[in-house]
Design a protein around this motif. Structure first.
Motif, mmCIF file in Angstrom:
data_model
loop_
_atom_site.group_PDB
_atom_site.id
_atom_site.type_symbol
_atom_site.label_atom_id
_atom_site.label_comp_id
_atom_site.label_asym_id
_atom_site.label_seq_id
_atom_site.Cartn_x
_atom_site.Cartn_y
_atom_site.Cartn_z
ATOM 1 N N HIS A 14 0.599 -1.127 -0.074
ATOM 2 C CA HIS A 14 0.001 0.002 -0.046
ATOM 3 C C HIS A 14 0.714 1.317 0.054
ATOM 4 O O HIS A 14 1.860 1.178 0.716
ATOM 5 N N LEU A 15 0.306 2.201 -0.785
ATOM 6 C CA LEU A 15 1.098 3.373 -0.777
ATOM 7 C C LEU A 15 0.109 4.341 0.162
ATOM 8 O O LEU A 15 -0.744 4.912 -0.212
ATOM 9 N N ARG A 16 0.661 4.829 1.590
ATOM 10 C CA ARG A 16 -0.063 5.376 2.464
ATOM 11 C C ARG A 16 0.382 6.855 2.966
ATOM 12 O O ARG A 16 1.573 7.005 2.844
ATOM 13 N N ASP A 17 -0.326 7.690 3.190
ATOM 14 C CA ASP A 17 0.128 8.862 3.786
ATOM 15 C C ASP A 17 0.279 8.816 5.057
ATOM 16 O O ASP A 17 0.314 7.638 5.511
ATOM 17 N N ASP A 18 0.648 9.867 5.914
ATOM 18 C CA ASP A 18 1.118 9.775 7.291
ATOM 19 C C ASP A 18 0.004 9.531 8.107
ATOM 20 O O ASP A 18 0.268 9.165 9.149
ATOM 21 N N ARG A 19 -1.326 9.290 7.783
ATOM 22 C CA ARG A 19 -2.403 8.921 8.482
ATOM 23 C C ARG A 19 -2.932 7.446 8.223
ATOM 24 O O ARG A 19 -3.805 7.037 8.954
ATOM 25 N N GLY A 20 -2.038 6.833 7.588
ATOM 26 C CA GLY A 20 -2.203 5.466 7.158
ATOM 27 C C GLY A 20 -3.396 5.311 5.916
ATOM 28 O O GLY A 20 -3.551 4.146 5.919
ATOM 29 N N ALA A 21 -3.841 6.300 5.319
ATOM 30 C CA ALA A 21 -4.837 6.042 4.354
ATOM 31 C C ALA A 21 -4.274 5.654 3.102
ATOM 32 O O ALA A 21 -3.160 6.128 2.783
ATOM 33 N N ARG A 44 -0.556 -8.806 10.067
ATOM 34 C CA ARG A 44 -0.405 -8.246 11.067
ATOM 35 C C ARG A 44 -0.897 -9.245 12.146
ATOM 36 O O ARG A 44 -1.754 -10.261 11.956
ATOM 37 N N LEU A 45 -0.425 -9.271 13.422
ATOM 38 C CA LEU A 45 -0.588 -10.283 14.406
ATOM 39 C C LEU A 45 -1.434 -9.870 15.389
ATOM 40 O O LEU A 45 -1.467 -10.141 16.635
ATOM 41 N N SER A 46 -2.201 -8.722 15.283
ATOM 42 C CA SER A 46 -2.966 -8.085 16.624
ATOM 43 C C SER A 46 -4.047 -9.111 17.286
ATOM 44 O O SER A 46 -4.252 -8.640 18.170
ATOM 45 N N ASP A 47 -4.495 -9.926 16.207
ATOM 46 C CA ASP A 47 -5.552 -10.543 16.843
ATOM 47 C C ASP A 47 -5.094 -12.031 17.469
ATOM 48 O O ASP A 47 -5.833 -12.922 17.544
ATOM 49 N N HIS A 48 -3.674 -12.308 17.466
ATOM 50 C CA HIS A 48 -3.129 -13.409 18.014
ATOM 51 C C HIS A 48 -2.517 -13.260 19.397
ATOM 52 O O HIS A 48 -1.608 -12.125 19.475
ATOM 53 N N PRO A 49 -2.079 -14.099 20.143
ATOM 54 C CA PRO A 49 -1.494 -13.962 21.291
ATOM 55 C C PRO A 49 0.025 -14.087 21.056
ATOM 56 O O PRO A 49 0.412 -14.634 19.997
ATOM 57 N N PRO A 89 0.735 -1.731 18.126
ATOM 58 C CA PRO A 89 -0.821 -2.016 18.554
ATOM 59 C C PRO A 89 -1.504 -2.349 17.273
ATOM 60 O O PRO A 89 -2.773 -3.136 17.578
ATOM 61 N N CYS A 90 -1.268 -2.215 16.147
ATOM 62 C CA CYS A 90 -1.992 -2.420 14.702
ATOM 63 C C CYS A 90 -1.864 -3.889 14.515
ATOM 64 O O CYS A 90 -2.227 -4.415 13.547
ATOM 65 N N GLY A 91 -0.574 -4.533 14.980
ATOM 66 C CA GLY A 91 -0.290 -5.972 14.678
ATOM 67 C C GLY A 91 0.999 -6.095 13.840
ATOM 68 O O GLY A 91 1.460 -6.956 13.521
ATOM 69 N N CYS A 132 -0.894 3.291 17.147
ATOM 70 C CA CYS A 132 -0.150 2.758 15.978
ATOM 71 C C CYS A 132 0.537 4.092 15.364
ATOM 72 O O CYS A 132 -0.467 5.087 15.088
ATOM 73 N N LEU A 133 1.664 3.861 15.115
ATOM 74 C CA LEU A 133 2.463 5.241 14.550
ATOM 75 C C LEU A 133 2.990 4.680 13.180
ATOM 76 O O LEU A 133 4.244 5.240 12.868
ATOM 77 N N CYS A 134 2.683 3.376 12.509
ATOM 78 C CA CYS A 134 3.604 2.925 11.509
ATOM 79 C C CYS A 134 3.562 3.903 10.202
ATOM 80 O O CYS A 134 4.692 3.584 9.452
ATOM 81 N N HIS A 135 2.595 4.524 10.326
ATOM 82 C CA HIS A 135 3.087 5.568 8.950
ATOM 83 C C HIS A 135 2.891 7.113 9.297
ATOM 84 O O HIS A 135 3.110 8.091 8.499
ATOM 85 N N ALA A 136 3.568 7.239 10.628
ATOM 86 C CA ALA A 136 3.731 8.764 10.959
ATOM 87 C C ALA A 136 4.808 9.414 10.273
ATOM 88 O O ALA A 136 4.677 10.577 10.414
ATOM 89 N N TYR A 137 5.630 8.652 9.815
ATOM 90 C CA TYR A 137 7.066 8.975 9.259
ATOM 91 C C TYR A 137 6.884 9.070 7.644
ATOM 92 O O TYR A 137 7.725 9.500 6.984
#
Length: 260
Positions: free
Chosen positions: A123-130, A180-185, A225-227, A247-252
């Motif tokens: 995905h090509l995302r902006d800093d908000r993850g969109a 993404r691993l968020s739904d798994h222990p 936190p997003c996994g 989640c700050l995966c796309h903040a930068y």
């Protein structure tokens, strides 16, 4: 090929939205037009360079197109393959109709490129993850998956930058996490990559050979936190968010939306 591509894109954009063409078909046709225009330009540049300096290397774009064709393709065993194959054929026909000279005798490469796209795009995302579309990174796509990878990537505009998560020995395979691993222990199985990617994960997290302590330590340092698996700096910034981890995966990511 640039002028042929631009004229074709304008023609496709002018087709009424109520025409029996899905958004995916239009997008895939545009992808083909841009890819083949870039390959034609790269081939011309390579020929000119070879004439001026024999033995000179080919442009990166030409290598990129060849590498994209060599990637793993959409598994025919996955659900919905027939429908996707029909859309790929429609995209080829649409691109060919509006740029005959650019797409002539390119059917096989075009279909194989579209078959390679689903499993080798980011995905090509902006800093908000969109998401603002998808980009193929052939070199990054060579890397295999692990739910305990030794690299993680961050986006910087249109560039994808991989950072080592630990010391990597000479000759050791580079691995990234596709899911993404968020739904798994932390010590439990990861999501099934076979559903979307066509393979069964046998990493240390999934086969149980990694200790619960090692997995928990890895997740504390790199699991967003997003996994997603991210770099230590992004994870640390995420944990420091006031009110709890976020989640700050796309903040930068600095996507120049005006140029898309």
């Amino acid at each position: 090929g640039h002028q042929l591509c631009c004229r074709a894109l304008k023609s496709i954009a002018a087709i009424p939205k109520n025409a029996k063409l899905s958004c995916d078909v239009r997008s895939s046709a545009g992808f083909l037009l841009r890819a083949f225009a870039a390959r034609r330009a790269a081939a011309a540049a390579a020929a000119a360079a070879a004439a001026a300096l024999p033995g000179d290397t080919c442009p990166t774009q030409l290598h990129g197109f060849t590498a994209a064709l060599a990637q793993c393709r959409d598994p025919c065993s996955t659900e919905g393959y027939e429908a996707r194959e029909e859309e790929r054929e429609q995209a080829w026909q649409l691109a060919s109709l509006h740029a005959v000279n650019l797409m002539r005798r390119q059917h096989a490469d075009a279909i194989n490129l579209l078959r390679s796209e689903p499993n080798n795009s980011y995905h090509l995302r902006d800093d908000r993850g969109a998401s603002h579309g998808w980009v193929m990174y052939p070199m990054a796509s060579i890397m295999n998956h692990s739910c305990l990878p030794n690299t993680a990537c961050i986006s910087d505009g249109r560039d994808l930058i991989f950072e080592a998560l630990r010391d990597i020995h000479s000759g050791e395979e580079l691995l990234q996490c596709y899911v993404r691993l968020s739904d798994h222990p932390p010590s439990g199985p990861s999501p099934d990559p076979g559903r979307d990617w066509g393979f069964v994960c046998v990493c240390e997290r999934c086969d149980g050979t990694a200790s619960a302590e090692a997995v928990a330590c890895f997740d504390a340092a790199h699991r967003c936190p997003c996994g997603s698996i991210t770099t230590a700096s992004v994870k640390a910034a995420s944990d420091a968010v006031v009110g709890g981890p976020a989640c700050l995966c796309h903040a930068y990511n600095r996507v120049a939306l005006t140029n898309l």
